[in-house]
Design a protein around this motif. Structure first.
Motif, mmCIF file in Angstrom:
data_model
loop_
_atom_site.group_PDB
_atom_site.id
_atom_site.type_symbol
_atom_site.label_atom_id
_atom_site.label_comp_id
_atom_site.label_asym_id
_atom_site.label_seq_id
_atom_site.Cartn_x
_atom_site.Cartn_y
_atom_site.Cartn_z
ATOM 1 N N LYS A 185 29.885 56.055 74.536
ATOM 2 C CA LYS A 185 29.194 55.955 75.821
ATOM 3 C C LYS A 185 29.498 54.606 76.477
ATOM 4 C CE LYS A 185 26.831 59.776 75.482
ATOM 5 N NZ LYS A 185 27.697 60.895 75.577
ATOM 6 N N PRO A 202 31.471 61.904 61.379
ATOM 7 C CA PRO A 202 30.559 62.322 62.451
ATOM 8 C C PRO A 202 29.610 61.184 62.832
ATOM 9 C CG PRO A 202 30.344 63.747 60.508
ATOM 10 C CD PRO A 202 31.270 62.640 60.153
ATOM 11 N N LEU A 203 29.471 60.937 64.099
ATOM 12 C CA LEU A 203 28.589 59.878 64.587
ATOM 13 C C LEU A 203 27.412 60.503 65.321
ATOM 14 C CD1 LEU A 203 31.351 57.478 65.954
ATOM 15 C CD2 LEU A 203 30.150 57.323 63.773
ATOM 16 N N HIS A 204 26.268 59.859 65.237
ATOM 17 C CA HIS A 204 25.047 60.358 65.877
ATOM 18 C C HIS A 204 24.434 59.238 66.704
ATOM 19 C CE1 HIS A 204 25.446 63.777 63.188
ATOM 20 N NE2 HIS A 204 25.609 62.909 62.205
ATOM 21 N N GLY A 205 23.692 59.613 67.708
ATOM 22 C CA GLY A 205 23.035 58.611 68.548
ATOM 23 C C GLY A 205 23.995 58.014 69.554
ATOM 24 N N ASP A 206 23.667 56.817 70.003
ATOM 25 C CA ASP A 206 24.478 56.133 71.005
ATOM 26 C C ASP A 206 25.698 55.517 70.325
ATOM 27 O OD1 ASP A 206 22.644 56.699 73.023
ATOM 28 O OD2 ASP A 206 21.467 54.912 72.576
ATOM 29 N N VAL A 207 26.864 55.898 70.782
ATOM 30 C CA VAL A 207 28.113 55.397 70.199
ATOM 31 C C VAL A 207 28.685 54.319 71.114
ATOM 32 C CG1 VAL A 207 30.455 55.976 69.464
ATOM 33 C CG2 VAL A 207 28.572 57.591 69.058
ATOM 34 N N GLY A 227 33.052 59.985 70.868
ATOM 35 C CA GLY A 227 31.826 60.197 71.633
ATOM 36 C C GLY A 227 31.259 58.927 72.236
#
Length: 131
Positions: free
Chosen positions: A82, A38-43, A80
């Motif tokens: 961006k 799982p990744l969080h923030g700006d990917v 995810g």
């Protein structure tokens, strides 16, 4: 981007245990364990090859067969992303498709000599400026 085998072997000096026409699948499978994290923030994702057929490629015989795969785009969307930074073709470009920015910034090589480093994320904000 053209799945049919071609007559030009772009990596003709490489010997792949899975066979030349299946290397792209092997490389995509290497990404799969990372996609489960799982990744969080700006990917921001990165690849050497192009993830979309709309991105610019050199006009060379059968070049579309050796620059990327749309399956890579599916993976970066699953992560995810961006912003996706890619290489391989040495054609500087910034494009946006379906909510993701795609950037290539070849530094001082081939088609774009003298190009400067571009900052893409600074202090928690997506930005683009020459460093």
């Amino acid at each position: 981007f053209d799945p049919r085998p071609g007559t030009v072997k772009f990596d003709k000096h490489c010997i792949w245990p899975m066979g030349y026409d299946h290397v792209w699948r092997f490389m995509l499978r290497l990404n799969e364990p990372k996609l489960a994290i799982p990744l969080h923030g700006d990917v921001i994702t990165c690849s050497h090859f192009l993830p979309r057929k709309e991105l610019p490629i050199p006009k060379m015989h059968e070049m579309a067969k050796g620059v990327g795969t749309v399956e890579l785009d599916k993976q970066l969307r699953a992560a995810g992303s961006k912003l996706h930074i890619f290489g391989h073709t040495h054609i500087n470009t910034v494009s946006e498709y379906d909510g993701i920015r795609y950037m290539q910034n070849a530094l001082g090589y081939g088609i774009s000599p003298g190009q400067k480093l571009t900052v893409v994320h600074d202090k928690g904000v997506f930005r683009e400026y020459m460093a």
